[in-house]
Scaffold this motif. Structure first.
Motif, mmCIF file in Angstrom:
data_model
loop_
_atom_site.group_PDB
_atom_site.id
_atom_site.type_symbol
_atom_site.label_atom_id
_atom_site.label_comp_id
_atom_site.label_asym_id
_atom_site.label_seq_id
_atom_site.Cartn_x
_atom_site.Cartn_y
_atom_site.Cartn_z
ATOM 1 N N ALA A 282 50.503 -13.779 14.172
ATOM 2 C CA ALA A 282 49.328 -13.168 13.551
ATOM 3 C C ALA A 282 48.855 -12.040 14.440
ATOM 4 C CB ALA A 282 48.217 -14.190 13.350
ATOM 5 N N VAL A 283 48.751 -10.851 13.869
ATOM 6 C CA VAL A 283 48.192 -9.704 14.580
ATOM 7 C C VAL A 283 46.761 -9.542 14.093
ATOM 8 C CG1 VAL A 283 48.325 -7.212 14.937
ATOM 9 C CG2 VAL A 283 50.428 -8.566 14.850
ATOM 10 N N TRP A 284 45.815 -9.798 14.970
ATOM 11 C CA TRP A 284 44.400 -9.730 14.610
ATOM 12 C C TRP A 284 43.841 -8.377 15.016
ATOM 13 C CZ3 TRP A 284 41.850 -13.489 11.913
ATOM 14 C CH2 TRP A 284 42.512 -14.717 11.782
ATOM 15 N N VAL A 285 43.296 -7.661 14.051
ATOM 16 C CA VAL A 285 42.760 -6.322 14.302
ATOM 17 C C VAL A 285 41.244 -6.373 14.178
ATOM 18 C CG1 VAL A 285 42.840 -3.885 13.660
ATOM 19 C CG2 VAL A 285 44.851 -5.343 13.280
ATOM 20 N N CYS A 286 40.548 -5.866 15.187
ATOM 21 C CA CYS A 286 39.083 -5.785 15.082
ATOM 22 C C CYS A 286 38.619 -4.460 15.670
ATOM 23 C CB CYS A 286 38.399 -6.959 15.778
ATOM 24 S SG CYS A 286 38.390 -6.899 17.573
ATOM 25 N N ILE A 293 33.696 -8.150 15.753
ATOM 26 C CA ILE A 293 34.054 -9.076 16.828
ATOM 27 C C ILE A 293 33.606 -10.492 16.492
ATOM 28 C CG2 ILE A 293 33.681 -9.610 19.263
ATOM 29 C CD1 ILE A 293 33.273 -6.526 19.646
ATOM 30 N N ARG A 294 32.392 -10.631 15.981
ATOM 31 C CA ARG A 294 31.904 -11.961 15.603
ATOM 32 C C ARG A 294 32.703 -12.533 14.448
ATOM 33 N NH1 ARG A 294 25.292 -11.196 16.040
ATOM 34 N NH2 ARG A 294 25.170 -11.388 18.330
ATOM 35 N N HIS A 314 48.336 -12.079 18.553
ATOM 36 C CA HIS A 314 48.264 -10.764 19.181
ATOM 37 C C HIS A 314 46.944 -10.126 18.746
ATOM 38 C CE1 HIS A 314 52.679 -11.332 19.549
ATOM 39 N NE2 HIS A 314 52.569 -11.749 18.293
ATOM 40 N N VAL A 315 46.052 -9.890 19.677
ATOM 41 C CA VAL A 315 44.737 -9.322 19.362
ATOM 42 C C VAL A 315 44.756 -7.825 19.657
ATOM 43 C CG1 VAL A 315 42.273 -9.359 19.862
ATOM 44 C CG2 VAL A 315 43.575 -11.499 19.823
ATOM 45 N N VAL A 316 44.431 -7.033 18.640
ATOM 46 C CA VAL A 316 44.414 -5.571 18.761
ATOM 47 C C VAL A 316 42.976 -5.086 18.628
ATOM 48 C CG1 VAL A 316 45.204 -3.395 17.765
ATOM 49 C CG2 VAL A 316 46.730 -5.377 17.787
ATOM 50 N N LEU A 317 42.488 -4.413 19.629
ATOM 51 C CA LEU A 317 41.150 -3.827 19.599
ATOM 52 C C LEU A 317 41.288 -2.359 19.224
ATOM 53 C CD1 LEU A 317 38.113 -4.071 20.114
ATOM 54 C CD2 LEU A 317 38.545 -3.503 22.516
ATOM 55 N N ASN A 318 40.811 -2.013 18.043
ATOM 56 C CA ASN A 318 40.947 -0.648 17.525
ATOM 57 C C ASN A 318 39.661 0.141 17.738
ATOM 58 O OD1 ASN A 318 42.284 1.471 16.347
ATOM 59 N ND2 ASN A 318 42.152 0.707 14.261
ATOM 60 N N PHE A 319 39.775 1.461 17.715
ATOM 61 C CA PHE A 319 38.637 2.379 17.881
ATOM 62 C C PHE A 319 37.933 2.160 19.224
ATOM 63 C CE2 PHE A 319 38.491 1.312 13.170
ATOM 64 C CZ PHE A 319 39.326 2.344 12.812
ATOM 65 N N ALA A 320 38.685 1.785 20.254
ATOM 66 C CA ALA A 320 38.067 1.523 21.552
ATOM 67 C C ALA A 320 37.427 2.792 22.103
ATOM 68 C CB ALA A 320 39.114 0.987 22.529
ATOM 69 N N LEU A 343 43.658 0.154 21.286
ATOM 70 C CA LEU A 343 43.944 1.433 20.634
ATOM 71 C C LEU A 343 42.707 2.317 20.765
ATOM 72 C CD1 LEU A 343 45.652 0.187 17.331
ATOM 73 C CD2 LEU A 343 46.730 0.742 19.520
ATOM 74 N N PRO A 344 42.753 3.357 21.566
ATOM 75 C CA PRO A 344 41.576 4.218 21.729
ATOM 76 C C PRO A 344 41.263 4.998 20.462
ATOM 77 C CG PRO A 344 43.478 5.188 22.810
ATOM 78 C CD PRO A 344 43.902 3.819 22.358
ATOM 79 N N ARG A 345 40.012 5.332 20.296
ATOM 80 C CA ARG A 345 39.629 6.181 19.167
ATOM 81 C C ARG A 345 40.386 7.491 19.255
ATOM 82 N NH1 ARG A 345 35.583 5.755 15.662
ATOM 83 N NH2 ARG A 345 34.595 4.103 16.882
#
Length: 398
Positions: A282-286, A293-294, A314-320, A343-345
């Motif tokens: 599972a690739v989790w995108v937030c 996040i919540r 796999h946790v992906v943090l987008n628009f960092a 993933l940076p903005r």
């Protein structure tokens, strides 16, 4: 790379076939001849490079000889799809079918018709190679069913999905299928600039349910070599697709492809739960915002209670963005697990989305492209055997 071999004395058809393969993931080799050798080995010895996937016989060849040779290919090299290019009705079609010929094509076929036929035949060949195992080609070490998830919309889930599929396509050529399971408002087709003739609505009914070859003919080929099963064109058709049908479809695709990448709808509806029931990853995108996040934390808790959390997460943090007021450590503290990919903005992401060309397809060196490449690496068969840095201890970098 797919390999197409054409045997014909017809220069006009040769030119059209060459045009048809220009946009495909492969190359055409033409043997100019008005006769056929006695055995498949005589043909295969004349070609170089990658193994042949599709053999086109004709036009301008004796039909009886072509059918005889096709029957030998079916017995000796069943992984190779044979296509007969000839005029004729049922008197040709029935013997051709018995000889194992994959398709019949008119000598007057247009370039687009030749291209569509080659796509189908190449896909059938890839499926046969995987089915026959290592005796034909290197068999995949194990199918990965990857559910790309998000509790809420607007976090870039489809962008991650399409880039992940294209990136994996470079690892497993002709071994990746992306499924758009956002059945009402899916954007995989636009994200890959595809115009599908068949969609999910066709794939879960009729002959496709029983026959994987029929199912594969409903897939749309992307220029990168990745296959796609797109969302229904009419959002109302989503109500006619059950979770049970989705589970069966994913199982069918998993038997034919090394990677099945599923772009799920936001939330935890029945189609998403059916996918998670079969998913290996599972690739989790937030996004870098409190509601996203919540929502991710709540999703983790619910799936743990249902015992539906896939083995690999796999946790992906987008628009960092450090200007958001949050850090990677803040996100990790809230969700209770490490962030694996940041993933940076980026301005390049919306530009690539509007073009319908994923960042990993056009070779971008943008920071988001580097992060997406890291995600692809995590899905490589040998990833766990390597040592990796702890990404979640690094600050967000612009």
């Amino acid at each position: 790379m797919s390999r197409f071999v054409l045997i014909t004395p017809d220069n006009n058809f040769s030119q059209r076939a060459k045009q048809a393969t220009n946009s495909l993931h492969g190359a055409l080799q033409t043997l100019q001849a008005d006769y056929l050798p006695p055995s498949p080995d005589d043909i295969l010895r004349t070609i170089n490079g990658d193994p042949a996937e599709v053999i086109l016989l004709g036009p301008g060849l004796p039909t009886d000889d072509a059918i005889r040779l096709a029957s030998l290919f079916d017995l000796q090299f069943p992984e190779i799809s044979v296509v007969l290019v000839a005029n004729g009705g049922s008197d040709v079609a029935l013997p051709a079918m018995r000889a194992g010929i994959r398709d019949l094509l008119s000598p007057d076929a247009a370039v687009d018709d030749i291209r569509a036929m080659l796509e189908r035949a190449s896909l059938a060949s890839a499926g046969r190679r995987r089915g026959l195992g290592a005796s034909v080609s290197e068999a995949p070490t194990g199918t990965r069913i990857i559910a790309v998830m998000s509790p809420k919309g607007g976090v870039g889930k489809t962008t991650v999905t399409t880039n992940l599929a294209v990136g994996l396509g470079k690892i497993a050529r002709s071994g990746v299928v992306v499924v758009d399971l956002d059945l009402q408002f899916g954007d995989v087709a636009s994200g890959l600039m595809l115009e599908p003739e068949r969609t999910m609505a066709d794939a879960v009914t009729g002959a496709a349910v029983q026959d994987s070859m029929v199912l594969k003919s409903y897939l749309t080929l992307h220029p990168s070599g990745v296959y796609a099963l797109c969302a229904p064109l009419n959002p109302a058709q989503a109500e006619q697709i059950s979770g049970e049908q989705v589970g069966h479809l994913i199982a069918q695709l998993a038997s034919e492809f090394q990677y099945v990448v599923v772009d799920t709808a936001p939330g935890l509806g029945e189609h998403v739960l059916a996918t998670l029931d079969r998913a290996t990853d599972a690739v989790w995108v937030c996004g870098m915002d409190i509601p996203s996040i919540r929502g991710l934390r709540t999703g983790f808790r619910i799936l743990d209670e249902l015992n539906l959390m896939p083995e690999n997460r796999h946790v992906v943090l987008n628009f960092a963005d450090r200007r958001s007021g949050l850090t990677v450590q803040d996100v990790e503290a809230t969700i209770g697990c490490p962030v694996d990919v940041v993933l940076p903005r980026s301005r390049a992401v919306p530009f690539s989305t509007n073009k319908g060309v994923p960042l990993l397809q056009d070779g971008s060196r943008d920071g988001a492209a580097r992060g997406l490449a890291q995600l692809v690496d995590r899905l490589r068969p040998d990833w766990k055997e390597k040592q990796h840095k702890k990404l979640h201890r690094r600050a967000v970098v612009q």
